[in-house]
Design a protein around this motif. Structure first.
Motif, PDB file in Angstrom:
ATOM      1  N   SER A   2      24.622 -21.068  57.674  1.00 18.18           N
ATOM      2  CA  SER A   2      23.635 -20.053  57.388  1.00 18.18           C
ATOM      3  C   SER A   2      24.006 -19.404  55.972  1.00 18.18           C
ATOM      4  O   SER A   2      24.978 -18.689  55.504  1.00 18.18           O
ATOM      5  N   ALA A   3      22.866 -18.954  55.326  1.00 24.53           N
ATOM      6  CA  ALA A   3      22.791 -18.403  53.997  1.00 24.53           C
ATOM      7  C   ALA A   3      23.277 -16.839  54.389  1.00 24.53           C
ATOM      8  O   ALA A   3      23.716 -16.138  53.534  1.00 24.53           O
ATOM      9  N   THR A   4      23.100 -16.331  55.595  1.00 26.57           N
ATOM     10  CA  THR A   4      23.253 -14.843  55.672  1.00 26.57           C
ATOM     11  C   THR A   4      24.767 -14.377  55.573  1.00 26.57           C
ATOM     12  O   THR A   4      25.217 -13.499  54.895  1.00 26.57           O
ATOM     13  N   ALA A  32      16.051 -11.209  48.562  1.00 27.73           N
ATOM     14  CA  ALA A  32      16.551 -12.231  49.731  1.00 27.73           C
ATOM     15  C   ALA A  32      15.713 -12.319  50.878  1.00 27.73           C
ATOM     16  O   ALA A  32      15.785 -13.231  51.634  1.00 27.73           O
ATOM     17  N   TRP A  35      13.160 -14.848  50.136  1.00 19.80           N
ATOM     18  CA  TRP A  35      13.386 -16.285  49.958  1.00 19.80           C
ATOM     19  C   TRP A  35      14.264 -16.728  50.946  1.00 19.80           C
ATOM     20  O   TRP A  35      15.126 -17.924  51.145  1.00 19.80           O
ATOM     21  N   SER A  36      14.878 -15.990  51.770  1.00 12.32           N
ATOM     22  CA  SER A  36      15.615 -16.471  53.043  1.00 12.32           C
ATOM     23  C   SER A  36      15.401 -15.722  54.468  1.00 12.32           C
ATOM     24  O   SER A  36      14.443 -14.918  54.269  1.00 12.32           O
ATOM     25  N   ASN A  37      15.974 -16.067  55.480  1.00 16.23           N
ATOM     26  CA  ASN A  37      15.763 -15.551  56.828  1.00 16.23           C
ATOM     27  C   ASN A  37      16.647 -14.258  56.959  1.00 16.23           C
ATOM     28  O   ASN A  37      16.570 -13.922  58.186  1.00 16.23           O
ATOM     29  N   SER A  91      27.834 -24.175  49.321  1.00 17.38           N
ATOM     30  CA  SER A  91      26.398 -24.015  49.093  1.00 17.38           C
ATOM     31  C   SER A  91      26.074 -24.919  47.882  1.00 17.38           C
ATOM     32  O   SER A  91      24.737 -25.230  47.623  1.00 17.38           O
ATOM     33  N   LYS A  98      18.977 -25.889  53.609  1.00 20.91           N
ATOM     34  CA  LYS A  98      17.734 -25.133  53.494  1.00 20.91           C
ATOM     35  C   LYS A  98      17.986 -24.406  51.899  1.00 20.91           C
ATOM     36  O   LYS A  98      19.038 -24.341  51.447  1.00 20.91           O
ATOM     37  N   ASP A 100      17.392 -21.734  50.747  1.00 19.42           N
ATOM     38  CA  ASP A 100      18.117 -20.381  50.810  1.00 19.42           C
ATOM     39  C   ASP A 100      19.521 -20.435  50.694  1.00 19.42           C
ATOM     40  O   ASP A 100      20.061 -19.683  50.026  1.00 19.42           O
ATOM     41  N   ALA A 104      21.163 -18.645  47.585  1.00 16.80           N
ATOM     42  CA  ALA A 104      22.514 -17.570  47.504  1.00 16.80           C
ATOM     43  C   ALA A 104      23.649 -18.015  46.739  1.00 16.80           C
ATOM     44  O   ALA A 104      24.193 -17.094  46.143  1.00 16.80           O
TER      45      ALA A 104
END
Length: 208
Positions: A2-4, A32, A35-37, A91, A98, A100, A104
């Motif tokens: 996850s990008a989070t 963010a 472009w991300s969740n 990353s 994905k 994002d 990131a």
């Protein structure tokens, strides 16, 4: 992946110590939320979870003069620093995630030494070239293009994404090799974060 997790750790790291509102403010300042969740709830949840996992230290500080409960500030632990750098490296190499996640990673790429960032990006190019070859060999219909039908457009898309991704990555490698940006260990650089108490001009209207 996850990008989070990467975004939250990176945002805290840039401040040294930061509370949830600062992290949210920075991520919205960087766009963010577009472009991300990453959503407000996921930011606060990630902070609490990573504190439980001992990737962050939670410091309770005095409440504001306006009242209210004590505010919690977070700081990376040594394990949190290792996790952050591991996620950042992954990353930049992974091509099957994905967009994002890559976004990131690029946002924090200056936290790596220049030679290491270039090496990771070269690995990404190799992976993308391998993906293109895989599509050509195993997925592209062997019939003449006009006989593929519209399903053939899927394969064309996969090839285009791999080719364009590799081209962009080669361009970034060239810029880094040419001395672009101040990378880790190369001296002081500006950090684009919002000071505490400064309202984010790019934030949405749905503040908690």
């Amino acid at each position: 992946m996850s990008a989070t997790r990467l975004l939250v750790l990176g945002a805290v790291r840039q401040h040294g110590r930061a509370h949830g509102y600062q992290v949210r403010n920075d991520l919205e300042f960087w766009g963010a939320h577009e472009w991300s969740n990453v959503k407000p709830g996921s930011i606060y949840h990630a902070l609490k979870q990573m504190a439980k996992q001992e990737l962050l230290i939670a410091h309770d500080i005095a409440p504001s003069t306006a009242g209210g409960p004590p505010r919690t500030e977070y700081e990376l632990t040594a394990e949190g620093e290792r996790e952050y750098l591991s996620l950042l490296r992954e990353s930049l190499v992974r091509h099957d995630q994905k967009i994002d996640l890559l976004t990131a990673g690029v946002g924090f790429i200056v936290d790596l030494p220049r030679a290491e960032a270039i090496s990771l990006l070269r690995q990404r190019v190799v992976a993308l070239e391998g993906r293109r070859d895989e599509v050509d060999k195993h997925w592209t219909p062997q019939a003449a293009p006009e006989e593929w039908g519209h399903i053939g457009e899927i394969m064309r898309l996969w090839v285009h994404v791999a080719d364009s991704g590799a081209e962009w990555t080669r361009g970034l490698i060239a810029r880094l090799e040419g001395g672009a940006y101040v990378m880790a260990g190369e001296g002081e650089r500006s950090v684009d974060v919002l000071p505490d108490g400064v309202e984010n001009p790019f934030a949405g209207q749905d503040r908690d």
